[in-house]
Design a protein around this motif. Sequence first.
Motif, PDB file in Angstrom:
ATOM      1  N   MET A   1       0.692  -1.205   0.115  1.00 46.63           N
ATOM      2  CA  MET A   1       0.151  -0.035   0.065  1.00 46.63           C
ATOM      3  C   MET A   1       0.814   1.317  -0.121  1.00 46.63           C
ATOM      4  N   ASP A   2       0.651   2.216  -0.688  1.00 46.77           N
ATOM      5  CA  ASP A   2       1.056   3.445  -0.832  1.00 46.77           C
ATOM      6  C   ASP A   2       0.299   4.306   0.080  1.00 46.77           C
ATOM      7  N   GLN A   3       0.557   4.918   1.226  1.00 45.59           N
ATOM      8  CA  GLN A   3      -0.109   5.569   2.133  1.00 45.59           C
ATOM      9  C   GLN A   3      -0.565   7.105   1.639  1.00 45.59           C
ATOM     10  N   GLU A   4       0.156   7.388   0.865  1.00 43.52           N
ATOM     11  CA  GLU A   4      -0.268   8.818   0.160  1.00 43.52           C
ATOM     12  C   GLU A   4      -1.419   8.635  -0.717  1.00 43.52           C
ATOM     13  N   LYS A   5      -1.549   7.483  -1.075  1.00 44.39           N
ATOM     14  CA  LYS A   5      -2.902   7.269  -1.864  1.00 44.39           C
ATOM     15  C   LYS A   5      -3.955   6.815  -1.132  1.00 44.39           C
ATOM     16  N   CYS A   6      -3.913   6.963   0.120  1.00 41.20           N
ATOM     17  CA  CYS A   6      -4.900   6.275   1.218  1.00 41.20           C
ATOM     18  C   CYS A   6      -5.642   7.570   1.584  1.00 41.20           C
ATOM     19  N   THR A   7      -6.995   7.049   2.166  1.00 39.75           N
ATOM     20  CA  THR A   7      -7.798   8.140   2.711  1.00 39.75           C
ATOM     21  C   THR A   7      -8.584   7.488   4.052  1.00 39.75           C
ATOM     22  N   LEU A   8      -8.219   7.946   5.049  1.00 38.84           N
ATOM     23  CA  LEU A   8      -8.871   7.863   6.325  1.00 38.84           C
ATOM     24  C   LEU A   8     -10.243   8.593   6.541  1.00 38.84           C
ATOM     25  N   PHE A   9     -11.162   7.846   7.061  1.00 38.12           N
ATOM     26  CA  PHE A   9     -12.728   8.637   6.990  1.00 38.12           C
ATOM     27  C   PHE A   9     -12.915   8.337   8.434  1.00 38.12           C
ATOM     28  N   SER A  10     -13.280   9.583   9.305  1.00 35.80           N
ATOM     29  CA  SER A  10     -13.717   9.325  10.678  1.00 35.80           C
ATOM     30  C   SER A  10     -14.499  10.509  11.052  1.00 35.80           C
TER      31      SER A  10
END
Length: 183
Positions: A1-10
């Motif tokens: 996984m490339d963390q810069e392409k990830c989105t956290l929703f909260s």
Amino acid sequence: MDQEKCTLFSSGLKGAETSFGETAEKWGVKEVIYSFETHKLQRERNVILLSQEELERGDISMELASRMLNRTYYETKKIRKVLQTIFHMINGGHQVFVIGTIQDDKSVKGGTGWAVELAKMFNRPLHVYDQPNKKWFTWKNDWVEDEPTIEYDTFVGSGTRYLSDAGHQAIEDLFARSFKETN
């Protein structure tokens, strides 16, 4: 996984969601916080204030929520808005991570339980760090002990306001396991 392409929703609340957000920020993961007018947030980065119309898209029967969670939710505007906001979080993220307490009836304690039930209904990969047992569990028609990783570009981080040191460490370890090769 490339963390810069990830989105956290909260929803940016105190406790687990703040810890998820702070950890995401350290790892370079984008964060989106869903909220509504008058909702008191602990984190205020990339907040999307949901309009009344948007909140209503996540509307559910309070009777249904009470029945699914084996507890009573009284018809209050604030609780309804919180549950509607959780709908948007789960709808936005493909994988769901929760810090809380798995109860004997297999539900998760508190309002966090609604995120868990929606994740089950939406057939999302679902993982709960059970604070009393200090272990991660994955839902596979029952809770199975696991050590999950973030495997999708969009994911939800939710949970208890009463985050223990072990719960905070579980979030840190989750990100480290998931992104270790890219950092």
